[in-house]
Design a protein around this motif. Structure first.
Motif, mmCIF file in Angstrom:
data_model
loop_
_atom_site.group_PDB
_atom_site.id
_atom_site.type_symbol
_atom_site.label_atom_id
_atom_site.label_comp_id
_atom_site.label_asym_id
_atom_site.label_seq_id
_atom_site.Cartn_x
_atom_site.Cartn_y
_atom_site.Cartn_z
ATOM 1 N N THR A 48 7.414 1.936 -0.389
ATOM 2 C CA THR A 48 6.666 1.041 -1.358
ATOM 3 C C THR A 48 5.277 1.845 -1.628
ATOM 4 N N ALA A 49 4.582 2.159 -0.826
ATOM 5 C CA ALA A 49 3.296 2.844 -1.072
ATOM 6 C C ALA A 49 3.298 3.730 -2.010
ATOM 7 N N GLY A 50 4.340 4.695 -1.830
ATOM 8 C CA GLY A 50 4.528 5.979 -2.945
ATOM 9 C C GLY A 50 5.205 5.477 -4.194
ATOM 10 N N LEU A 51 5.909 4.510 -4.343
ATOM 11 C CA LEU A 51 6.214 3.879 -5.567
ATOM 12 C C LEU A 51 4.900 3.283 -6.256
ATOM 13 N N ILE A 52 4.207 2.315 -5.657
ATOM 14 C CA ILE A 52 3.274 1.695 -6.137
ATOM 15 C C ILE A 52 2.236 2.718 -6.615
ATOM 16 N N TRP A 53 1.990 3.839 -5.950
ATOM 17 C CA TRP A 53 0.923 4.783 -6.470
ATOM 18 C C TRP A 53 1.504 5.343 -7.528
ATOM 19 N N SER A 54 2.932 5.758 -7.617
ATOM 20 C CA SER A 54 3.549 6.516 -8.652
ATOM 21 C C SER A 54 3.472 5.701 -10.026
ATOM 22 N N GLN A 55 3.641 4.434 -9.743
ATOM 23 C CA GLN A 55 3.730 3.520 -10.924
ATOM 24 C C GLN A 55 2.343 3.176 -11.637
ATOM 25 N N ILE A 56 1.453 3.173 -10.700
ATOM 26 C CA ILE A 56 0.030 2.622 -11.130
ATOM 27 C C ILE A 56 -1.035 3.824 -11.174
ATOM 28 N N ALA A 57 -1.119 4.589 -10.265
ATOM 29 C CA ALA A 57 -2.004 5.679 -10.297
ATOM 30 C C ALA A 57 -1.641 7.214 -10.763
ATOM 31 N N GLN A 58 -0.344 7.358 -10.555
ATOM 32 C CA GLN A 58 0.166 8.829 -10.445
ATOM 33 C C GLN A 58 -0.052 9.187 -12.371
ATOM 34 N N LYS A 59 -0.535 10.289 -12.586
ATOM 35 C CA LYS A 59 -0.736 10.822 -13.909
ATOM 36 C C LYS A 59 0.697 11.352 -14.067
ATOM 37 N N LYS A 60 1.228 10.844 -15.412
ATOM 38 C CA LYS A 60 2.391 11.066 -15.929
ATOM 39 C C LYS A 60 2.426 12.643 -16.352
ATOM 40 N N PRO A 61 3.245 13.337 -15.709
ATOM 41 C CA PRO A 61 3.384 14.739 -16.065
ATOM 42 C C PRO A 61 3.546 15.053 -17.577
ATOM 43 N N ASP A 62 2.870 16.111 -18.132
ATOM 44 C CA ASP A 62 3.048 16.238 -19.402
ATOM 45 C C ASP A 62 3.262 17.785 -19.800
ATOM 46 N N PRO A 63 4.285 17.945 -20.754
ATOM 47 C CA PRO A 63 4.656 19.259 -21.034
ATOM 48 C C PRO A 63 3.528 20.373 -21.128
ATOM 49 N N ARG A 64 2.384 19.706 -21.996
ATOM 50 C CA ARG A 64 1.252 20.457 -22.163
ATOM 51 C C ARG A 64 0.453 20.994 -21.183
ATOM 52 N N PRO A 83 -2.518 -7.335 -14.409
ATOM 53 C CA PRO A 83 -1.332 -6.318 -14.580
ATOM 54 C C PRO A 83 -1.069 -5.440 -13.536
ATOM 55 N N LYS A 84 -1.944 -4.869 -12.818
ATOM 56 C CA LYS A 84 -1.798 -3.864 -11.795
ATOM 57 C C LYS A 84 -1.183 -4.539 -10.483
ATOM 58 N N LEU A 85 -1.872 -5.566 -10.106
ATOM 59 C CA LEU A 85 -1.546 -6.223 -8.978
ATOM 60 C C LEU A 85 -0.205 -6.869 -8.890
ATOM 61 N N ARG A 86 0.099 -7.442 -10.361
ATOM 62 C CA ARG A 86 1.303 -8.115 -10.488
ATOM 63 C C ARG A 86 2.545 -7.000 -10.236
ATOM 64 N N LEU A 87 2.294 -5.658 -10.816
ATOM 65 C CA LEU A 87 3.215 -4.572 -10.728
ATOM 66 C C LEU A 87 3.508 -3.980 -9.180
ATOM 67 N N ALA A 88 2.367 -4.097 -8.688
ATOM 68 C CA ALA A 88 2.035 -3.436 -7.185
ATOM 69 C C ALA A 88 2.937 -4.677 -6.217
ATOM 70 N N PHE A 89 2.689 -5.886 -6.626
ATOM 71 C CA PHE A 89 3.347 -7.067 -5.636
ATOM 72 C C PHE A 89 4.897 -6.996 -5.942
ATOM 73 N N ALA A 90 5.268 -6.862 -7.248
ATOM 74 C CA ALA A 90 6.664 -6.717 -7.393
ATOM 75 C C ALA A 90 7.349 -5.716 -6.968
ATOM 76 N N THR A 91 6.766 -4.648 -6.813
ATOM 77 C CA THR A 91 7.146 -3.424 -6.155
ATOM 78 C C THR A 91 7.448 -3.565 -4.888
ATOM 79 N N PHE A 92 6.352 -4.337 -4.142
ATOM 80 C CA PHE A 92 6.260 -4.429 -2.760
ATOM 81 C C PHE A 92 7.368 -5.346 -2.098
ATOM 82 N N MET A 93 7.661 -6.548 -3.276
ATOM 83 C CA MET A 93 8.775 -7.424 -2.977
ATOM 84 C C MET A 93 10.056 -6.454 -2.928
ATOM 85 N N ALA A 94 10.412 -5.675 -3.728
ATOM 86 C CA ALA A 94 11.592 -4.793 -4.124
ATOM 87 C C ALA A 94 11.565 -3.729 -3.031
#
Lengths: 493, 83
Positions: free
Chosen positions: A429-445, A378-389
């Motif tokens: 691309t590096a930023g987007l892949i990191w954002s999608q796979i590794a970045q912690k989603k900001p939480d209002p709490r 799943p992670k490689l799949r998302l990263a590769f598709a993001t790279f292609m785009a």
């Protein structure tokens, strides 16, 4: 959400400007205004107001504004035939203005004069344009008949391969050879309408696809001033106003968006162009880069910030006015930009800032890749598709648009102009892949600082710094851009 | 009419809307992705749900992403796959 609509304001006269603003933003929800917008007088005033904005906003060329005004008038008179009228208007626009870049017209004029024809170059446009429309029609037919299965299954890769072959031919064939002219012109047409044609071919899979002859009118719709198609005709149909009230609401939203575009344009013109870059003589980013980062570090950061904000604002004004045109025509499509500065993640900014460009990359590169490759990872799949785009598709988009330049500027000079953009696309691309796979989603709490402030600062800093490399014109060499980038951090190379 | 097995997808989408600070309610024919209400990352999550829970093969070159823009369209896709 992609709307800035607010609840309708309380009724009754008031001198409070905040209440006026509230009433203005809520007018498309106000039933009295909706009813008025359906009257003959209301429609006339809305269209006259919109036309006045179109002709006075410097972002729209006068000839294009005239064609849009004609299309608006005809669609207002014959709303049931809206798509057919837009198809005719689009075909007219395509036949008269086939290329994307102005310097292609100069080269075309030279080629046309070399033919020694008595007819004006515009006559050639009509002839070449009809030939290209016939080519597009054959591709559309093949999508249904599937006589050439390979092309029907992979129409975009076919167009890409064809473009590559044509570009190679324009490099190898001497310009004195008559075949060169024909090939170069065809390449110009293909480059100018690549993704428009791509969407038409993708749309042919849709159950709600228009008849073929109507689809061909969307090779260059009347609102298409730039290089980014606002998706295809099937997308438009999805947002078409079905009732008189829907149409009134859509037109009121169009007026609101057009006025917002005017405000943004003049804000940018006065605050940035006339005051910051004018009276205060703050250099533009490109000038500062070309000059070799002579300013103090703090000034360099100011230049970067000012240029970044100015670009967001002027791009917002440009996309808003053309989305407003489509809404005025009766299609309540989403905005092309919606509060980009509020983004908390890099991928969110990308979608908020460049919604339709992101859609192109997603439709043509991301989803097809995601559907087929690395399905078990799943992670490689998302990263590769993001790279292609974000990398392959992003660079290809500009390269395709600029492919007729290979013959004009030379192969290596054209490629060199892309060095900087390649760095931009790689970092993005590096930023987007990191954002999608590794970045912690900001939480209002997480609290105000960690939810509202830090994520937004990170996003703006990332995209602001990317601005240094966001160029495919080759105006400043990539080395000078790298020097400027490091000089922001006090590193002088 | 929406079939019962779509509830999983409905819950997934509602969760995505809430996670993006939006109202969890949405109409069966309401555009979710083309309208910009949900982003491409959310579309990816829906695609993966369709793959993992319903066995839909997304690698078909003729699969069109616009076929999952509304709950009705997703339901039609699932029904056609089931038949």
């Amino acid at each position: 959400m992609t709307s800035i609509d607010l609840p309708a304001a309380p009724t009754g006269p008031t001198l409070n400007p905040l209440r006026w603003r509230q009433a203005w933003l809520g007018m498309d929800r106000n039933e009295t205004v909706q009813r008025w917008a359906q009257t003959a007088q209301g429609q006339l005033i809305l269209h006259a107001t919109f036309a006045a904005i179109l002709f006075t906003l410097p972002l729209v060329r006068t000839k294009q504004a005239a064609l849009i005004a004609i299309a608006l008038g005809l669609c207002a008179l014959f709303p049931a035939r809206r798509l057919m009228l837009l198809s005719v208007a689009g075909a007219t626009y395509f036949l008269l203005k086939p290329f994307k870049q102005e310097h292609f017209y100069h080269h075309y004029d030279q080629l046309w004069s070399s033919f020694g024809m008595a007819l004006p170059g515009t006559a050639g446009f009509v002839g070449f344009g009809l030939a290209f429309i016939a080519f597009s029609y054959l591709l559309l037919v093949n999508q249904t008949t599937r006589k050439i299965e390979m092309i029907a299954r992979h129409p975009i890769w076919f167009l890409l391969g064809l473009g590559t072959l044509l570009a190679a031919a324009t490099i190898m064939i001497p310009q004195s050879n008559p075949a060169f002219s024909i090939i170069w012109v065809f390449l110009g047409y293909l480059a100018g309408s690549f993704f428009f044609l791509g969407y038409i071919l993708l749309d042919s899979r849709s159950k709600s696809a228009l008849p073929r002859h109507q689809q061909l009118g969307f090779l260059r719709p009347v609102w298409a001033s730039g290089q980014v198609p606002l998706k295809g005709p099937a997308f438009l149909q999805k947002f078409e106003a079905k009732t008189a009230t829907d149409l009134a609401v859509t037109r009121l939203k169009a007026i609101k968006l057009a006025v917002w575009a005017v405000i943004l344009y003049w804000f940018c013109e006065i605050v940035f162009n006339r005051v910051l870059f004018g009276a205060l003589e703050l250099p533009r980013l490109e000038v500062a880069i070309a000059a070799g980062a002579l300013e103090a570090p703090l000034t360099r950061w100011m230049i970067l910030a000012a240029d970044f904000l100015a670009q967001i604002i002027i791009f917002g004004a440009s996309i808003h006015i053309f989305v407003a045109v489509i809404r005025m025509l009766g299609f309540n499509i989403p905005r092309g930009m919606a509060r980009p500065l509020s983004s908390r993640t890099m991928s969110e900014f990308w979608a908020r800032y460049l919604f339709y460009f992101k859609e192109i990359l997603a439709d043509f590169f991301f989803y097809p890749t995601f559907q087929r490759y690395f399905k078990k990872y799943p992670k490689l799949r998302l990263a590769f598709a993001t790279f292609m785009a974000a990398f392959v598709g992003n660079v290809l988009f500009d390269l395709i648009s600029d492919s007729p330049s290979f013959a004009i500027n030379g192969f290596w000079q054209t490629i060199e102009a892309f060095y900087s953009y390649t760095i931009y696309a790689a970092a993005l691309t590096a930023g987007l892949i990191w954002s999608q796979i590794a970045q912690k989603k900001p939480d209002p709490r997480d609290g105000w600082l960690r939810y509202d402030v830090i994520p937004r600062v990170q996003v703006l800093l990332f995209y602001g710094l990317l601005q240094v490399f966001d160029d495919s014109s080759g105006a400043a060499p990539v080395g000078e851009r790298i020097d400027f980038f490091f000089s922001l951090f006090g590193v002088i190379l | 009419m929406i079939s019962p097995h779509i509830d999983t997808v409905r819950e997934t989408i509602a969760g995505m809307l809430v996670a993006r600070g939006q109202d969890a309610h949405f109409g069966e024919d309401e555009s979710l992705f083309d309208s910009g209400r949900l982003d491409s990352i959310a579309a990816v999550d829906v695609l993966m749900t369709l793959e993992s829970q319903f066995g839909i093969d997304l690698s078909d070159p003729d699969f069109d992403i616009s076929r999952i823009d509304t709950l009705q369209e997703i339901d039609r896709l699932l029904m056609s796959h089931a038949s």
